[in-house]
Design an enzyme around this catalytic site. Structure first.
Site, PDB file in Angstrom:
ATOM      1  N   LYS A 221      24.222  -3.792 -43.746  1.00 28.59           N
ATOM      2  CA  LYS A 221      24.201  -4.607 -42.534  1.00 28.59           C
ATOM      3  C   LYS A 221      25.541  -5.317 -42.416  1.00 28.59           C
ATOM      4  CE  LYS A 221      19.229  -5.367 -42.117  1.00 28.59           C
ATOM      5  NZ  LYS A 221      18.127  -6.336 -41.945  1.00 28.59           N
ATOM      6  N   SER A 325      21.528  -3.525 -49.272  1.00 33.85           N
ATOM      7  CA  SER A 325      20.155  -3.737 -49.751  1.00 33.85           C
ATOM      8  C   SER A 325      19.631  -2.442 -50.359  1.00 33.85           C
ATOM      9  CB  SER A 325      19.244  -4.159 -48.586  1.00 33.85           C
ATOM     10  OG  SER A 325      19.748  -5.305 -47.943  1.00 33.85           O
ATOM     11  N   ALA A 326      19.135  -2.532 -51.591  1.00 32.98           N
ATOM     12  CA  ALA A 326      18.629  -1.343 -52.269  1.00 32.98           C
ATOM     13  C   ALA A 326      17.398  -0.806 -51.554  1.00 32.98           C
ATOM     14  CB  ALA A 326      18.291  -1.672 -53.716  1.00 32.98           C
ATOM     15  N   TYR A 327      17.355   0.506 -51.380  1.00 34.48           N
ATOM     16  CA  TYR A 327      16.182   1.147 -50.795  1.00 34.48           C
ATOM     17  C   TYR A 327      15.041   1.181 -51.799  1.00 34.48           C
ATOM     18  CZ  TYR A 327      17.610   2.937 -46.218  1.00 34.48           C
ATOM     19  OH  TYR A 327      17.952   3.047 -44.890  1.00 34.48           O
ATOM     20  N   LEU A 328      13.823   1.095 -51.299  1.00 31.70           N
ATOM     21  CA  LEU A 328      12.631   1.302 -52.105  1.00 31.70           C
ATOM     22  C   LEU A 328      12.357   2.805 -52.199  1.00 31.70           C
ATOM     23  CD1 LEU A 328      10.407  -1.547 -50.629  1.00 31.70           C
ATOM     24  CD2 LEU A 328      11.564  -1.532 -52.850  1.00 31.70           C
ATOM     25  N   ASP A 394      10.996 -14.868 -37.884  1.00 27.88           N
ATOM     26  CA  ASP A 394      10.767 -13.506 -37.392  1.00 27.88           C
ATOM     27  C   ASP A 394       9.933 -12.672 -38.364  1.00 27.88           C
ATOM     28  OD1 ASP A 394      11.124 -11.444 -35.498  1.00 27.88           O
ATOM     29  OD2 ASP A 394      12.737 -10.587 -36.683  1.00 27.88           O
ATOM     30  N   GLU A 399       4.659  -5.787 -45.575  1.00 20.65           N
ATOM     31  CA  GLU A 399       4.337  -4.477 -46.123  1.00 20.65           C
ATOM     32  C   GLU A 399       3.787  -4.602 -47.531  1.00 20.65           C
ATOM     33  OE1 GLU A 399       7.237  -1.371 -45.781  1.00 20.65           O
ATOM     34  OE2 GLU A 399       7.946  -2.081 -43.826  1.00 20.65           O
ATOM     35  N   ASP A 414      13.495  -7.470 -44.806  1.00 23.05           N
ATOM     36  CA  ASP A 414      14.168  -7.806 -43.544  1.00 23.05           C
ATOM     37  C   ASP A 414      14.261  -9.317 -43.347  1.00 23.05           C
ATOM     38  OD1 ASP A 414      15.492  -7.510 -41.210  1.00 23.05           O
ATOM     39  OD2 ASP A 414      13.814  -6.755 -40.042  1.00 23.05           O
TER      40      ASP A 414
END
Length: 526
Positions: A221, A325-328, A394, A399, A414
């Site tokens: 980002k 940001s590390a992906y899951l 926001d 999840e 997020d």
């Protein structure tokens, strides 16, 4: 004449003796006794540990700071505290998200497919006179991102002593980027426009999926707002900027609170030409790059509505800071579901939700599945406290991993709309806490600990964030706002205790769900 000189000499000697006796000697005595007087700070420190008064004389406070510095970093002392070293039950295989053999086979298939597709694309690009940089994949079974994925369990995304997290942070800061693409949700924006909803201004969603040389993956980002700039007071939360530094700070805050529900995030400078434009396999992404009048390389989001160069981000001339940001793990191997937040806000200019007008709203929530048993409601309250500290309004969904069923933790994903206004505390974010008057015992104890001067939240956050390459990540105003908001949370809990009594408010940490989970695939039957 000599008699006058003698008189002057006697006068000067007398004044010097008086100065030594009344001024210099008292100062020497003060300096001599100072080390022994500093012991008082240890008594003050002990009183703080035992919940004693926190009003400290100015001179003692100065000595206390010195002793705290001598004892080492506040952050290290915090993580050594017994509250941060609670031993969890031994994990059985079903309480781990992924098994090693399953994950390795999955990744090897992905690498093979990647190599085939890359070869095809490079050949097609060459036929069109487009040069694509070819970085080989160095897949390593011991890679930090793989170890991070293997460490995800029923209780958190990673363990407190998981060294792979710090390795992953370093890798995201330095590893070679071999591919860039739009994220899946960015692509979804181009699929359909639901005009019944408020359309967010273009470009605010701009983020990219970057693949690293060890086949790890991170979401980038870019910087959209400078550190000192606050969100304009007339902005609605759903049109606010997404801030890269908020993502970084949210990860550090999540770790300081010992939730460990935010994937690792690190700051990084990206060369938008060499690390995005020249390596992307996405023609659409290549098409949104341009050179600005200042000769900076820029790019923008591309979607169905008003996404254009006015909303672009630009390097200087090529370097652009942002968050990684590390992906899951992928949804095909570790499915997750997205669930509306019971305290969701009205995403329109005039609407209001039931919780905003009904102070007894929580009583209704407690009757609904899955909030009528287990930990889900307590986890929602944890999330509300976390969002209140960051100022993030926001949080429309959350999840969970389906494998862990109703007893799994919530993912705090997020967080880019946090840390927008340090001068305002949005108390409505705390509605789950104020309306339900419940909090986990461990959460409350850690919040109380972070309110003490020895472990002050702003101090440990400042120290933690100083380790990021983009430091300073937050301004001092935002750090001080954390302490102020923490005080609001503790006072809210205090009012609940006064009203209902501590046993009704402070709840033990982990309560098994009273029902068998059958509604979600992969859920544990407990």
């Amino acid at each position: 004449m000599r008699r006058d000189r003698l008189l002057v000499a006697v006068t000067l000697v007398t004044l010097l003796a008086a100065d030594i006796h009344f001024v210099l000697l008292p100062r020497l005595k003060t300096w001599y006794h100072l080390p022994r007087e500093s012991c008082a700070c240890r008594v003050t420190n002990g009183s703080l540990e035992n919940g004693g008064a926190t009003t400290i004389p100015w001179t003692t406070s100065q000595n206390f700071t010195v002793v705290s510095t001598e004892r080492g970093s506040k952050l290290e002392r915090l993580f050594r505290h017994p509250l941060y070293n609670i031993r969890l039950p031994e994990l059985v295989p079903d309480e781990r998200l992924l098994q090693e053999e399953e994950l390795m086979n999955y990744c090897k298939r992905k690498v093979s497919r990647w190599e085939r597709m890359k070869k095809f694309y490079i050949e097609a690009a060459a036929a069109s006179n487009i040069t694509i940089l070819d970085h080989p994949v160095t897949f390593d079974p011991e890679a930090s991102w793989l170890q991070f994925h293997l460490g995800i369990n029923r209780y958190a995304l990673y363990s407190r002593d998981d060294s792979s997290v710090d390795r992953l942070l370093r890798d995201m800061q330095t590893a070679t980027v071999i591919s860039a693409d739009f994220t899946q949700d960015e692509k979804a924006l181009k699929g359909a426009c639901d005009c019944s909803q408020v359309v967010k201004p273009s470009g605010l969603h701009l983020k990219l999926a970057l693949k690293l040389q060890d086949f790890g993956k991170a979401m980038f980002k870019p910087m959209r707002q400078k550190r000192h700039e606050e969100t304009p007071e007339n902005f609605f939360y759903f049109v606010d900027f997404q801030r890269h530094n908020a993502e970084i700070a949210a990860f550090h805050l999540d770790r300081v609170l010992d939730f460990r529900r935010v994937p690792p995030v690190a700051g990084r400078f990206i060369n938008v030409t060499g690390e995005i434009l020249y390596i992307t396999h996405n023609e659409e992404l290549r098409s949104v790059f341009f050179n600005s009048p200042a000769n900076n390389t820029c790019f923008f989001a591309k979607c169905l509505y008003v996404c254009k160069s006015e909303y672009a981000v630009c390097g200087h001339p090529d370097l652009l800071e942002g968050s990684m940001s590390a992906y899951l793990p992928g949804l095909s191997i570790a499915p997750r579901i997205s669930i509306p937040n019971p305290w969701i806000r009205a995403y329109s200019f005039t609407g209001r939700e039931e919780w905003e007008v009904n102070p007894l709203y929580c009583d209704n929530v407690k009757k609904l599945y899955p909030y009528n048993s287990g930990n889900r409601l307590l986890n929602i309250i944890d999330m509300a406290i976390f969002d209140f500290l960051t100022g993030n309004m926001d949080r429309h969904h959350y999840e969970i991993f389906t494998k862990f069923g109703d007893d799994g933790f919530l993912l705090h994903l997020d967080n880019a709309r946090g840390f927008g206004r340090h001068s305002d505390d949005e108390m409505s974010i705390l509605a789950p806490l104020t309306q339900c008057c419940m909090i986990k015992r461990s959460t409350l104890f850690r919040l109380k600990l972070l309110a003490k001067s020895e472990y002050r939240l702003s101090d440990v956050m400042r120290e933690s964030l100083s380790r990021d390459p983009l430091s300073p990540v937050l301004t001092e105003d935002h750090l001080q706002a954390l302490d102020r908001r923490l005080g609001h949370v503790l006072r809210t809990v205090g009012k609940c205790v006064k009203k209902l009594g501590e046993p009704q408010v402070v709840i033990r940490d982990f309560v098994e769900s009273s029902r068998v989970t059958t509604s979600h695939p992969g859920g544990n039957n407990r």
